[in-house]
Write a protein that holds these residues in place. Structure first.
Motif, short mmCIF file in Angstrom:
data_model
loop_
_atom_site.label_atom_id
_atom_site.label_comp_id
_atom_site.label_asym_id
_atom_site.label_seq_id
_atom_site.Cartn_x
_atom_site.Cartn_y
_atom_site.Cartn_z
N LYS A 94 -3.76 -7.41 10.45
CA LYS A 94 -5.02 -8.03 10.89
C LYS A 94 -6.08 -6.99 11.29
CE LYS A 94 -3.64 -12.55 11.33
NZ LYS A 94 -2.35 -12.48 10.66
N ASN A 95 -5.65 -5.82 11.80
CA ASN A 95 -6.64 -4.84 12.28
C ASN A 95 -6.70 -3.57 11.44
OD1 ASN A 95 -4.38 -3.43 13.08
ND2 ASN A 95 -4.71 -3.67 15.28
N CYS A 96 -6.20 -3.67 10.20
CA CYS A 96 -6.20 -2.52 9.28
C CYS A 96 -6.87 -2.89 7.96
CB CYS A 96 -4.77 -2.09 8.96
SG CYS A 96 -3.91 -1.35 10.33
N TYR A 97 -7.15 -1.86 7.18
CA TYR A 97 -7.52 -2.05 5.77
C TYR A 97 -6.20 -2.07 5.00
CZ TYR A 97 -9.02 -0.83 1.04
OH TYR A 97 -9.19 -0.80 -0.34
N VAL A 98 -5.94 -3.15 4.26
CA VAL A 98 -4.68 -3.31 3.52
C VAL A 98 -5.00 -3.49 2.04
CG1 VAL A 98 -2.62 -4.76 3.22
CG2 VAL A 98 -3.53 -4.33 5.51
N ASN A 99 -4.23 -2.81 1.18
CA ASN A 99 -4.45 -2.94 -0.26
C ASN A 99 -3.16 -2.61 -0.98
OD1 ASN A 99 -5.80 -3.38 -2.67
ND2 ASN A 99 -7.49 -2.01 -2.20
N LYS A 100 -3.18 -2.78 -2.32
CA LYS A 100 -2.04 -2.42 -3.17
C LYS A 100 -2.41 -1.20 -3.99
CE LYS A 100 -0.15 -7.07 -3.81
NZ LYS A 100 0.04 -8.21 -4.72
N THR A 101 -1.43 -0.33 -4.24
CA THR A 101 -1.67 0.76 -5.18
C THR A 101 -1.73 0.14 -6.57
OG1 THR A 101 0.68 1.19 -5.50
CG2 THR A 101 -0.42 2.42 -3.76
N SER A 102 -2.34 0.87 -7.50
CA SER A 102 -2.51 0.34 -8.85
C SER A 102 -1.18 0.24 -9.58
CB SER A 102 -3.45 1.24 -9.66
OG SER A 102 -2.84 2.49 -9.89
N GLU A 251 -13.13 13.33 -11.23
CA GLU A 251 -12.74 12.89 -9.90
C GLU A 251 -11.25 12.57 -9.94
OE1 GLU A 251 -15.10 9.47 -8.36
OE2 GLU A 251 -13.16 8.51 -8.11
N TYR A 252 -10.53 12.94 -8.90
CA TYR A 252 -9.10 12.64 -8.81
C TYR A 252 -8.84 12.03 -7.45
CZ TYR A 252 -4.09 13.79 -8.15
OH TYR A 252 -2.74 13.74 -7.88
N GLY A 253 -8.41 10.79 -7.44
CA GLY A 253 -8.21 10.11 -6.17
C GLY A 253 -7.02 9.19 -6.19
N ALA A 254 -6.73 8.61 -5.05
CA ALA A 254 -5.66 7.62 -4.92
C ALA A 254 -6.07 6.63 -3.86
CB ALA A 254 -4.35 8.30 -4.54
N SER A 255 -5.94 5.35 -4.15
CA SER A 255 -6.44 4.32 -3.23
C SER A 255 -5.78 4.41 -1.87
CB SER A 255 -6.22 2.92 -3.84
OG SER A 255 -4.85 2.73 -4.15
N GLU A 256 -4.50 4.82 -1.84
CA GLU A 256 -3.80 4.87 -0.56
C GLU A 256 -4.20 6.08 0.28
OE1 GLU A 256 -0.66 6.47 -3.56
OE2 GLU A 256 -2.52 5.32 -3.59
N LEU A 257 -4.95 7.01 -0.32
CA LEU A 257 -5.34 8.23 0.39
C LEU A 257 -6.86 8.32 0.52
CD1 LEU A 257 -2.84 10.62 -1.41
CD2 LEU A 257 -2.69 9.87 0.97
#
Length: 436
Positions: A94-102, A251-257
């Motif tokens: 409830k108090n975080c940003y939550v998502n799924k990795t690709s 660009e090199y990224g990761a949604s969890e980071l």
């Protein structure tokens, strides 16, 4: 004064004003101060999770540690348990940003960031894009990304696009007819930059080459193109520069980071050392010398909600020989390639489309551990997966409905449950492979 995107972040509980201010202070540090900051932050984040995160305590084996190198390397399999059991004290969904990795590595999981950490991610994006004259609050983006096709997911992404000054080109269908419509948008809208999946943007450039067109001449407001999520090969970069007439930024990224590395104006793929600490390790988890390839292991220096400490992201890379702690440079990224699927209708879909197809089997219970998809014939596909229990008929039907929605009907998928999946010689899974 806030602009609309900043304001929307702030109203959703992401303290972007503080994050920007803090990031500016980190960027302004001297070389020695920056090195000390990184060492302090590494120690702080480990001590925080050892004190407040039972999942991480169990992983380490105690609340104490002697030195950094003794800390375990966290892998994606460790994270394929329910999110609630991985969160730190005081944090919830409830108090975080939550998502799924690709799941582009074939090993999907759900993750969380505390709201300050996620605000820092956006501050980092804004800073790096700003080096090329792009203001995320004002510059109009041509966005080559996927989009959920269910009603609520679709509307939510469109609202986010509006707030972030983005016009999205969904990349599930990249047939010539669709690419022609995309081209017409570039004639009518004042885009300042392109951003999106490498394979989709490359397909658009090939379409322009066939028609002998330069995008900058069609849309004179364009400044730059940022590509992400898949490797950019040198010949494709030359193609993009030629057909777009603007700089192409890797660009090199990761949604969890966060953004992990971003090409700077000196053409160096500069690693983000403000919010991350990146190591290159051998198969025994020992650091390799600069100039030597190894697995990319990353620590999120600010995420208190969820530990990403010495996290093996599943990619192989090489640090430049001239890299230093305060200025690490990624010399080469190995892996992260995706094929393009060609379907019976003539439609072309990039491999990352399969993230949206397989999203329906990525459940928080961690049942499906890994999966790979192979195209055997133009209408025949195979999904190999490793799971605790076999997919039932209802789950398979859900996946087939998703396939019809995102790709096209009348494609045939064979589901094969396995104990383990075949990996490359580098130990990496390739989520989608076309054998056509």
């Amino acid at each position: 004064m806030f602009s609309i995107f900043d304001l929307s972040l702030q109203l959703n509980g992401f303290p972007i004003k503080k994050a920007k201010s803090d990031l500016d202070k980190i960027i302004a540090l001297s070389i020695e101060e920056k090195r000390q900051f990184i060492e302090n932050q590494k120690q702080n984040i480990v001590e925080f999770h050892l004190e407040n995160n039972l999942f991480y305590q169990n992983l380490v084996g105690s609340k104490n540690y002697k030195n950094w190198e003794e800390l375990p390397v966290l892998n994606k399999t460790n994270l394929q348990i329910q999110l609630e059991s991985r969160l730190s004290k005081g944090f919830s969904t409830k108090n975080c940003y939550v998502n799924k990795t690709s799941g582009s590595s074939g090993e999907p999981f759900i993750f969380a960031k505390d709201k300050y950490c996620h605000a820092l991610t956006w501050a980092s994006n804004m800073y790096r894009f700003g080096q090329f004259g792009i203001d995320l609050n004002r510059s109009l983006q041509a966005r080559f990304y996927g989009i959920p096709l269910d009603f609520f997911g679709y509307q939510k992404e469109r609202i986010k696009d509006y707030l972030a000054h983005r016009y999205r080109f969904p990349i599930f269908d990249l047939s010539d007819e669709i690419l022609e419509k995309m081209l017409q948008k570039f004639q009518s809208k004042k885009f300042e930059y392109l951003n999106g999946y490498t394979s989709s943007i490359v397909l658009f450039a090939k379409f322009l080459r066939k028609r002998n067109l330069i995008l900058k001449e069609i849309c004179p407001t364009l400044k730059v193109c940022m590509i992400t999520s898949e490797m950019l090969f040198e010949d494709d970069k030359i193609l993009l520069e030629t057909q777009f007439g603007i700089p192409i930024i890797n660009e090199y990224g990761a949604s969890e980071l966060d953004l992990i590395a971003f090409e700077n104006p000196n053409k160096e793929l500069l690693i983000n050392s403000e919010t991350l600490f990146v190591e290159i390790l051998d198969e025994n988890n020992n650091p390799v010398p600069n100039g030597t390839e190894g697995k990319i292991v990353i620590t999120s220096l600010f995420n208190k909600a969820h530990p990403f400490i010495r996290y093996d992201i599943g990619d192989i890379g090489i640090l430049d020989e001239k890299s230093t702690l305060d200025k690490p440079i990624l010399k080469k990224l190995i892996g992260r390639t995706n094929d393009v699927a060609i379907l019976p209708s003539g439609k072309k879909s990039p491999g990352l489309t399969f993230y949206y197809v397989t999203k329906s089997i990525i459940e928080d219970d961690g049942n499906v551990k890994e999966f790979v998809i192979k195209q055997l014939e133009i209408d025949q596909f195979e999904i190999e997966y490793v799971s605790e229990t076999e997919l039932d008929l209802a789950q398979i039907q859900k996946i087939e409905e998703s396939i019809s929605l995102y790709l096209e009907p009348h494609l045939h998928f064979n589901f094969i449950r396995k104990n383990s999946l075949e990996r490359t010689s580098r130990g990496k899974l390739k989520q989608f492979t076309s054998l056509l």
